[in-house]
Design a protein around this motif. Structure first.
Motif, short mmCIF file in Angstrom:
data_model
loop_
_atom_site.label_atom_id
_atom_site.label_comp_id
_atom_site.label_asym_id
_atom_site.label_seq_id
_atom_site.Cartn_x
_atom_site.Cartn_y
_atom_site.Cartn_z
N PRO A 263 95.64 113.09 0.14
CA PRO A 263 97.01 113.54 0.38
C PRO A 263 97.17 114.18 1.76
O PRO A 263 96.34 114.97 2.19
CB PRO A 263 97.24 114.57 -0.74
N GLY A 264 98.22 113.78 2.45
CA GLY A 264 98.49 114.32 3.77
C GLY A 264 97.75 113.62 4.88
O GLY A 264 97.87 114.00 6.05
N THR A 265 96.96 112.59 4.56
CA THR A 265 96.23 111.83 5.58
C THR A 265 96.59 110.36 5.49
O THR A 265 97.13 109.89 4.48
CB THR A 265 94.71 111.97 5.41
N ARG A 266 96.28 109.63 6.54
CA ARG A 266 96.50 108.18 6.56
C ARG A 266 95.19 107.41 6.66
O ARG A 266 95.16 106.20 6.48
CB ARG A 266 97.43 107.80 7.73
N TYR A 267 94.10 108.14 6.97
CA TYR A 267 92.78 107.51 7.13
C TYR A 267 91.76 108.57 6.74
O TYR A 267 91.60 109.57 7.43
CB TYR A 267 92.56 107.09 8.58
N SER A 268 91.08 108.39 5.62
CA SER A 268 90.18 109.44 5.14
C SER A 268 88.92 108.84 4.54
O SER A 268 88.87 107.67 4.18
CB SER A 268 90.88 110.31 4.09
N GLY A 269 87.89 109.70 4.41
CA GLY A 269 86.66 109.29 3.76
C GLY A 269 85.49 109.25 4.72
O GLY A 269 85.57 109.66 5.88
N ASN A 270 84.34 108.74 4.22
CA ASN A 270 83.15 108.57 5.04
C ASN A 270 82.63 107.15 4.86
O ASN A 270 83.29 106.32 4.24
CB ASN A 270 82.09 109.61 4.66
N GLU A 271 81.43 106.86 5.39
CA GLU A 271 80.94 105.49 5.37
C GLU A 271 80.71 104.95 3.96
O GLU A 271 80.69 103.73 3.77
CB GLU A 271 79.64 105.38 6.18
#
Length: 601
Positions: A263-271
């Motif tokens: 929430p609040g992001t457009r690109y998130s996470g890790n590999e």
């Protein structure tokens, strides 16, 4: 109570009670096995004597025996499926046609360690890709893993060239050692030692600097199955720019993404898992020169999209190859550029370092290290600003070997293995870049031919082949004998319209019957290297410009030529009356077209 039970007063006491425990046990076994193996199976019905009664013990035992056999087969298959060794689906000739399925350890590199996941996702992607494949396509599998899609598309008639690459060496080794020998050399696989904290922590190449193993504008369809689901944002942006660079003007790109960013992001996470807002992914793709064509929807838990090249979008150029030069990249770097080859310093005298490197490269290929001071192909790569002298020398010798090997495969397909020797004329051979490798092949009775007298002397005395002087006009050219095959590599890519057909005729007339003329031309995939656009090509499919990389030849006679099929096919028919036996777009150096003309009589 049924009629049959009523007619036998003793049946309940003498038959039903003694078998009840066994019947219940078998029923439970039957239900359990069917639930595992055949969830929707129907129970076996008995006919004849005893119909309508509880199943007798003999029938249940037979069915249990059958179910045990099925369970044993199920366990056997599961053991093979989940083992580390490849699962081979046939023997003898079948095993050479049907590629094995990689073992569980290798399958895990494509996110499908289970056989079910591997087959289901592969099936879905095969159908998706086939929907957008056009005839004679060159395709790029970005993050190909152990070749799941290559295996599924092994004999697809629309694939002319399949290029896959990945960062995991074991996966690429499997592709090259197991798949390629079965499905053919038009499938090629590359491993790049790209750094990934999760998947390749020992990598030495930054993902944001990787150069895809394909030339500008050469790919008709690219895809990234479960690729952007693992790329950090800067790397994803670079990969999209590379996709745009390699796509042809009509090319398409099919990636998948996870679409639930935090929430609040457009690109998130890790590999391990990256999520991207769909609209944001379309935005960064647009920045790279790609336009969203279709939101395809969910496939195997990921969201699939289809992109095309944005109208008027300029393809990015290679900025930093970071030492990862593939055959395709070096070929791209070696395509003609304005100004041609610089005049060699010191009249072409090779330095001590050049001689040393030539010796090392030649020893590896098993050929002579001698290079003529006027060998323009050698100087073309040796003076290229993007190549070190070491890599240029390696490319010169390895590229000659690749061309010789490719020609051998073409002639084998035309004549068969048993045709020995093949009388072969290599026309416009230069100073032996390819001749030195063709000479090694015991199947060839080789004669080389060139316009330069110095080349004839060098070919004869240093390369050690028969050599024939060419001529400035086709009508002056004659050969002392006929040949089974004539090969003209990158000769018709320089001929003006006035002599193009005449040279076809002159070479055709030097063939035995049956015999084959093989030649290459600049085709539609060459437009980037020629620094033109499709709009620059006249309607008849023939484009010529009087500029050349060879300073000692008249550019009006030996310039730069692009010839499309709508010119070549009728021109060949006009001058020799023969149809085209075969045509392979961008077969040489990923941009020159290969043409084969057969002389029947």
């Amino acid at each position: 109570m049924s009629n049959s039970t009523a007619s036998s007063p003793t049946s309940q006491d003498s038959a039903t009670h003694p078998i009840e425990p066994e019947r219940s046990k078998l029923a439970r076994v039957r239900q359990g096995l069917r639930g595992v193996l055949f969830p929707s199976a129907s129970p076996v019905g008995l006919t004849g004597e005893g119909s309508g009664k509880a199943p007798n013990v003999q029938a249940l035992e037979l069915e249990m025996s059958w179910l045990k056999m099925q369970l044993a087969q199920y366990r056997k298959e599961q053991g093979q499926f989940e083992g580390l060794e490849p699962f081979v689906l046939g023997t003898e000739h079948v095993s050479g046609i049907v590629p094995p399925i990689a073992g569980a350890g290798v399958r895990a590199t494509v996110g499908s360690p289970s056989m079910a996941g591997y087959l289901v996702s592969g099936d879905a992607w095969q159908i998706l890709i086939s929907k957008f494949l056009k005839p004679n396509s060159q395709v790029l599998d970005i993050g190909c893993g152990c070749g799941k899609m290559a295996r599924n598309l092994a004999y697809h008639p629309h694939i002319r060239k399949f290029i896959g690459f990945d960062v995991i060496q074991d996966s690429i080794d499997y592709c090259n050692q197991t798949l390629v020998p079965r499905i053919g050399s038009k499938f090629e696989f590359h491993c790049y030692n790209v750094y990934s904290e999760c998947y390749n922590p020992q990598g030495t190449i930054k993902a944001s600097e990787l150069v895809f193993p394909a030339t500008d504008g050469s790919i008709d369809l690219a895809w990234g199955c479960s690729l952007f689901t693992h790329l950090l944002e800067p790397d994803a942006k670079h990969y999209l720019r590379e996709v745009r660079r390699v796509l042809s003007p009509s090319g398409m790109f099919l990636p998948t993404i996870h679409i639930n960013p935090e929430p609040g992001t457009r690109y998130s996470g890790n590999e391990v898992r990256v999520d991207i807002d769909i609209d944001y992914f379309a935005e960064i793709a647009a920045e790279a020169g790609l336009t969203l064509a279709v939101k395809l929807g969910e496939v195997c838990g990921q969201y699939a999209l289809l992109f095309k090249v944005a109208p008027g979008a300029e393809a990015p150029k290679i900025v930093n190859v970071n030492g990862t030069k593939s055959e395709a990249e070096v070929a791209e770097a070696s395509k003609p550029k304005t100004g041609g080859v610089p005049v060699p310093p010191n009249e072409g005298a090779l330095t001590g370092e050049m001689l040393r490197l030539n010796g090392l490269a030649a020893e590896k290929e098993g050929v002579t290290p001698e290079v003529h001071p006027k060998d323009f192909i050698f100087w073309f790569v040796a003076t290229h600003p993007e190549l070190s002298l070491d890599s240029a020398t390696t490319y010169y010798f390895e590229d000659g070997a690749r061309s010789a090997d490719k020609l051998d495969k073409e002639l084998t397909s035309l004549f068969g293995e048993e045709k020995k020797p093949i009388k072969l004329l290599e026309f416009a051979s230069g100073y032996g870049c390819v001749s030195r490798h063709l000479k090694k092949n015991p199947r060839f009775d080789l004669t080389s031919c060139d316009i330069h007298p110095e080349a004839i002397d060098f070919l004869t005395n240093k390369i050690g082949v028969k050599a024939l002087q060419s001529a400035h006009t086709p009508e002056q050219f004659s050969t002392p004998e006929k040949y089974d095959a004539i090969f003209a590599l990158s000769f018709f890519s320089h001929m003006p319209k006035a002599t193009f057909g005449r040279w076809i005729k002159a070479l055709y007339n030097s063939l035995n019957a049956p015999g084959y003329l093989l030649f290459t031309t600049h085709g539609i995939k060459s437009i980037g290297g020629l620094q033109i656009t499709p709009d620059d090509i006249p309607a008849d499919g023939f484009w010529f410009q009087a500029r050349s990389e060879q300073h000692d030849l008249d550019a009006e006679e030996y310039g730069l030529t692009l010839s499309l099929p709508n010119f070549v096919i009728p021109e060949v028919h006009r001058v020799v009356g023969s149809p085209i036996a075969n045509y392979k777009q961008a077969e040489w150096w990923f941009h020159q077209d290969l043409w084969i003309v057969k002389r029947e009589r």
